[in-house]
Design an enzyme around this catalytic site. Structure first.
Site, PDB file in Angstrom:
ATOM      1  N   HIS A  79       0.852  -1.205   0.000  1.00 18.23           N
ATOM      2  CA  HIS A  79       0.000   0.000   0.000  1.00 18.23           C
ATOM      3  C   HIS A  79       0.878   1.242   0.000  1.00 18.23           C
ATOM      4  CE1 HIS A  79      -3.895   2.045   1.070  1.00 18.23           C
ATOM      5  NE2 HIS A  79      -3.004   3.011   1.265  1.00 18.23           N
ATOM      6  N   HIS A  81       1.447   5.479  -1.941  1.00 16.04           N
ATOM      7  CA  HIS A  81       0.946   6.588  -2.772  1.00 16.04           C
ATOM      8  C   HIS A  81       2.138   7.243  -3.462  1.00 16.04           C
ATOM      9  CE1 HIS A  81      -3.221   6.668  -1.133  1.00 16.04           C
ATOM     10  NE2 HIS A  81      -2.608   6.047  -0.132  1.00 16.04           N
ATOM     11  N   GLN A 174      -9.513   9.822  -4.540  1.00 23.17           N
ATOM     12  CA  GLN A 174      -9.186  10.435  -3.240  1.00 23.17           C
ATOM     13  C   GLN A 174     -10.327  11.282  -2.674  1.00 23.17           C
ATOM     14  OE1 GLN A 174      -5.809  10.909  -1.101  1.00 23.17           O
ATOM     15  NE2 GLN A 174      -7.743  11.055  -0.012  1.00 23.17           N
ATOM     16  N   HIS A 232      -9.411   1.889   0.389  1.00 24.11           N
ATOM     17  CA  HIS A 232      -9.168   2.507   1.685  1.00 24.11           C
ATOM     18  C   HIS A 232     -10.490   2.345   2.442  1.00 24.11           C
ATOM     19  CE1 HIS A 232      -5.780   4.326  -0.341  1.00 24.11           C
ATOM     20  NE2 HIS A 232      -5.413   4.973   0.757  1.00 24.11           N
ATOM     21  N   GLU A 235     -10.848   4.252   7.397  1.00 24.70           N
ATOM     22  CA  GLU A 235      -9.627   4.878   7.934  1.00 24.70           C
ATOM     23  C   GLU A 235     -10.039   6.029   8.839  1.00 24.70           C
ATOM     24  OE1 GLU A 235      -6.800   6.449   5.142  1.00 24.70           O
ATOM     25  OE2 GLU A 235      -5.276   6.743   6.697  1.00 24.70           O
ATOM     26  N   ASP A 331       2.567   3.152   2.860  1.00 22.53           N
ATOM     27  CA  ASP A 331       1.542   4.180   2.641  1.00 22.53           C
ATOM     28  C   ASP A 331       2.143   5.498   2.163  1.00 22.53           C
ATOM     29  OD1 ASP A 331      -1.021   5.158   2.428  1.00 22.53           O
ATOM     30  OD2 ASP A 331      -1.377   5.385   4.566  1.00 22.53           O
ATOM     31  N   TRP A 337       0.893  13.630   4.381  1.00 26.63           N
ATOM     32  CA  TRP A 337       0.414  12.907   5.553  1.00 26.63           C
ATOM     33  C   TRP A 337       1.539  12.453   6.484  1.00 26.63           C
ATOM     34  CZ3 TRP A 337      -1.366  12.304   0.560  1.00 26.63           C
ATOM     35  CH2 TRP A 337      -2.701  12.670   0.335  1.00 26.63           C
TER      36      TRP A 337
END
Ligand code: FE2
Length: 445
Positions: A79, A81, A174, A232, A235, A331, A337
């Site tokens: 996982h 991005h 997203q 996702h 979360e 991630d 983030w």
């Protein structure tokens, strides 16, 4: 480690004077995650030709002296991005540290993205990945930009890194596939262009009902197209978030067994124990993979708590005990983030082990599996593992076993792809000058 061993490894992988492009490679005296030790591995023509003790050295072979170190299949990130990676500070830093400010910040950055910058940052991350023995990555790519700039960029990167990294892309809405007016059309366009997997984010839709509807729509899309799906899911710290239950339901209904993945599942941490005891067997029955992202979950979740603060990672040992395939993902690396990270899946496993309190010998080995074989199963990788006949893809770690590898976040002495050494790192060592003590530090037991 004795000086002679260190010199031997250095000589073999660093300064042998032999070309790394040679097609015959012999690793001598390596250990495996299943406990076998003292074996040689021969790679010829890009594949593993033999695994036996004391193999003869073929004419012209490149030789790596393993010195009993662990030879692992490559790390796999289940996982990630890649469209956001290495953008930390652009256009500003996430002040609150929350998931929602991260999403808002990414929204501010999106209009400023250029394809060149996306490709350059992704390629830099792939360089880091190779150095860390991370040779397969599932990356979500945001499709909520009508230009599909990030999709085009990562499809380009996927082709460029294909010789050394298996990059699998997930069409990720997203801003919510129903909440964002053009997201569903964009998601389908991204799949048409060659993106591999259907993504989703039900907890970001406007209501719980809309979230459930998004799961239905996207599971049916995956079923129609014969694709995998990775959402996702839940979360948040909301104990009433129920999207993983809906994902398991539609996976079961549509026969997507083994092809569906629920990522994050952080709300499960906060759920009522009775409900979790009903939910987890449903997830197992539908063969939905679970992906926890320990570094991100422990930093983003519990932000609305005072004290005690919830850890916010999903119920990893309980899911594993129920027979669910659980993998760990990185991630984020230096993005809106998360300000840290270095493509090191052993750092991910190390955090996962701590947060989940998985400290028995068996559980620590399971954390190593979560960044190798379990992740490979999430991606549906064929030909993964170290067996005769499979592609010669592996990582030589400066550790004797999987637990030591996690403890030390072990140095990747050599990274091999299709029988070629594609990365090397010198052995980690330190000289000390203390009366009555050895002159170097040995962290291995
Ligand atoms: Fe994610």
């Amino acid at each position: 480690m004795a000086t002679s061993c260190r010199d031997s490894v250095t000589r073999a992988i660093g300064f042998s004077g032999r070309s790394e492009s040679m097609s015959v490679l012999l690793l001598r005296n390596v250990s495996f995650t299943d406990g076998r030790t003292g074996l040689d591995v021969l790679a010829q023509g890009g594949r593993i030709a033999a695994i036996e003790p004391s193999l003869p050295v073929p004419e012209g072979a490149q030789v790596i002296e393993g010195q009993g170190h662990l030879l692992s299949p490559p790390f796999v990130d289940a996982h990630f991005h890649m469209d956001a990676t290495l953008s930390y500070g652009l256009p500003r830093v996430n002040v609150s540290g929350t998931l929602l400010e991260g999403i808002a910040l990414w929204g501010e950055l999106k209009p400023q993205l250029t394809q060149e910058a996306l490709v350059e940052r992704a390629m830099r991350h792939c360089d880091w990945a190779v150095a860390k023995g991370l040779l397969a990555i599932r990356s979500h790519v945001d499709v909520c930009d009508d230009r599909l700039l990030a999709v085009e960029a990562l499809l380009h990167v996927k082709q460029r890194v294909k010789p050394y990294i298996d990059l699998q892309l997930v069409a990720f809405p997203q801003d919510g596939v129903l909440r964002s007016p053009t997201a569903l059309a964009n998601l389908k366009r991204a799949l048409d262009k060659g993106v591999d997997v259907v993504g989703g984010i039900p907890h970001f839709e406007r209501t719980m009902a809309e979230g459930a509807e998004s799961v239905r729509v996207l599971c049916e899309l995956a079923a129609e197209r014969g694709l995998m799906i990775d959402m996702h899911c839940d979360e948040s710290d909301d104990p009433m978030s129920r999207h993983i239950e809906t994902l398991a339901f539609h996976t079961q209904r549509l026969g997507l067994h083994g092809r569906a993945t629920g990522s994050h599942l952080t709300s499960m941490h906060s759920m009522d124990n009775y409900y979790a005891s009903k939910l987890i067997p449903l997830v197992a029955e539908a063969q939905v993979n679970a992906v926890a992202n320990p570094l991100i979950n422990i930093t983003l979740q519990g932000r609305h708590d005072t004290y005690p603060k919830r850890r916010g990672m999903t119920r990893v040992p309980e899911l594993m005990a129920a027979g669910v395939n659980v993998a760990f993902g990185h991630d984020c690396v230096m993005d809106p983030w998360y300000s840290l990270g270095s493509a090191d899946m052993l750092e991910v496993a190390h955090m996962g082990l701590h947060v989940a309190q998985m400290t028995s010998q068996m559980q620590m080995r399971a954390c190593f599996d979560a960044v190798t074989v379990n992740s490979a199963r999430v991606l549906g990788l064929k030909d993964y593992g170290i067996e005769v006949g499979l592609p010669a893809n592996f990582v030589l770690l400066q550790a004797r076993d999987a637990i030591e590898a996690i403890r030390l976040r072990a140095t990747r002495l050599a990274v091999v792809r299709n029988g070629e050494v594609i990365a090397r790192t010198p052995e980690a060592t330190a000289s000390i000058a203390l009366p009555g003590r050895p002159d170097s530090v040995d962290w291995m037991t």
